[in-house]
Design a protein around this motif. Sequence first.
Motif, short mmCIF file in Angstrom:
data_model
loop_
_atom_site.label_atom_id
_atom_site.label_comp_id
_atom_site.label_asym_id
_atom_site.label_seq_id
_atom_site.Cartn_x
_atom_site.Cartn_y
_atom_site.Cartn_z
N MET A 19 0.81 -1.11 0.06
CA MET A 19 -0.02 0.19 0.15
C MET A 19 1.03 1.38 0.10
N GLN A 20 1.95 1.26 1.00
CA GLN A 20 2.96 2.37 0.80
C GLN A 20 3.42 2.59 -0.59
N GLN A 21 3.97 1.54 -1.23
CA GLN A 21 4.47 1.68 -2.42
C GLN A 21 3.63 2.33 -3.49
N GLN A 22 2.33 1.79 -3.24
CA GLN A 22 1.37 2.23 -4.28
C GLN A 22 0.98 3.85 -3.99
N ARG A 23 0.94 4.12 -2.73
CA ARG A 23 0.82 5.66 -2.46
C ARG A 23 2.00 6.32 -3.01
N THR A 24 3.32 5.72 -2.92
CA THR A 24 4.38 6.29 -3.42
C THR A 24 4.20 6.79 -5.01
N ARG A 25 3.98 5.80 -5.50
CA ARG A 25 3.71 5.77 -7.01
C ARG A 25 2.73 7.12 -7.37
N ALA A 27 1.89 9.65 -5.50
CA ALA A 27 2.45 10.80 -5.40
C ALA A 27 3.26 11.18 -6.43
N GLN A 28 4.19 10.25 -6.80
CA GLN A 28 5.13 10.62 -8.02
C GLN A 28 4.41 11.09 -9.14
N ALA A 29 3.42 10.08 -9.53
CA ALA A 29 2.71 10.54 -10.71
C ALA A 29 2.00 11.72 -10.72
N THR A 30 1.30 12.21 -9.38
CA THR A 30 0.36 13.42 -9.08
C THR A 30 1.52 14.83 -9.31
N ALA A 31 2.65 14.36 -8.54
CA ALA A 31 3.61 15.52 -8.71
C ALA A 31 4.09 15.85 -10.10
N ARG A 47 -6.42 11.54 -8.33
CA ARG A 47 -7.38 10.50 -8.99
C ARG A 47 -6.94 10.17 -10.45
N LYS A 48 -6.42 11.31 -11.00
CA LYS A 48 -5.82 11.05 -12.68
C LYS A 48 -4.74 10.16 -12.67
N ALA A 49 -3.84 10.45 -11.48
CA ALA A 49 -2.68 9.61 -11.38
C ALA A 49 -2.85 8.13 -11.28
N GLU A 68 3.60 16.98 -1.35
CA GLU A 68 4.62 17.82 -1.17
C GLU A 68 6.03 17.25 -0.94
N ALA A 69 6.23 16.25 -0.53
CA ALA A 69 7.41 15.34 -0.52
C ALA A 69 7.88 14.88 -2.10
N ALA A 70 6.86 14.59 -2.78
CA ALA A 70 7.05 14.04 -3.97
C ALA A 70 7.42 15.22 -4.82
N LEU A 71 6.93 16.69 -4.67
CA LEU A 71 7.12 17.83 -5.43
C LEU A 71 8.70 18.01 -5.35
#
Length: 217
Positions: A19-25, A27-31, A47-49, A68-71
């Motif tokens: 789940m954490q890996q998914q959230r990170t992915r 977040a990176q796509a959202t950035a 949602r689009k990411a 923010e961290a991903a940005l």
Amino acid sequence: MSETRHHRQKQETRQENRMQQQRTRIAQATAVLILEHGFTDWLDAKRKAARQLLLPENSALPGNDEIEAALFEHQSLFGTLVNGVHASLLRAKRQQALVWMDRLAAFSPKLYGALAEGWGGEHQDIRLDLVAEDSKAVELRLIDDGIRYHAVSENVSAAASSRGAAENVVLRADDGDSEALLHINTPTARQQRSKTARRALDRAILGALLGSEISTK
């Protein structure tokens, strides 16, 4: 019994890691959507990411702190370290913000959002907090300077509205060289809203930051 518990704990740990890996992915796509495609609605971008990553609609989405961290990570990897592109864009936008702050100095302007926090670039708005007894005073100043503007609406929660956020007026102003979002708050509304801390730069701090950037070149 202990082996069963141990096995269950291992399964739970694996699930949490997935789940954490998914959230990170996400977040990176959202950035990428925010920085490179100009998305301003973070929930929409998340949602689009998730859709781009072909993840289920009920996937756990990252929090704004993770975005923010991903940005910051994206900018450090693909901005500042690639020919100083991000640093140049950020500096240029901050210099434009300084012009707006000088123009609206009577209303105690403070820069906040992406440009204040350091991850903003070409697609992020100049966002200024202003304090005025009446928003008409700001409008008259813009009119005197021949600056076009119009009122815009922003999403405000019911709870925020009940605390006085309805007193806030938001204008999008355009001086021909740049645009700025001006959040005009009465002193009462400003006090009621200031529960959530966020980085904000006044004119002196922003000027000092730009000066130090120039002096280190």
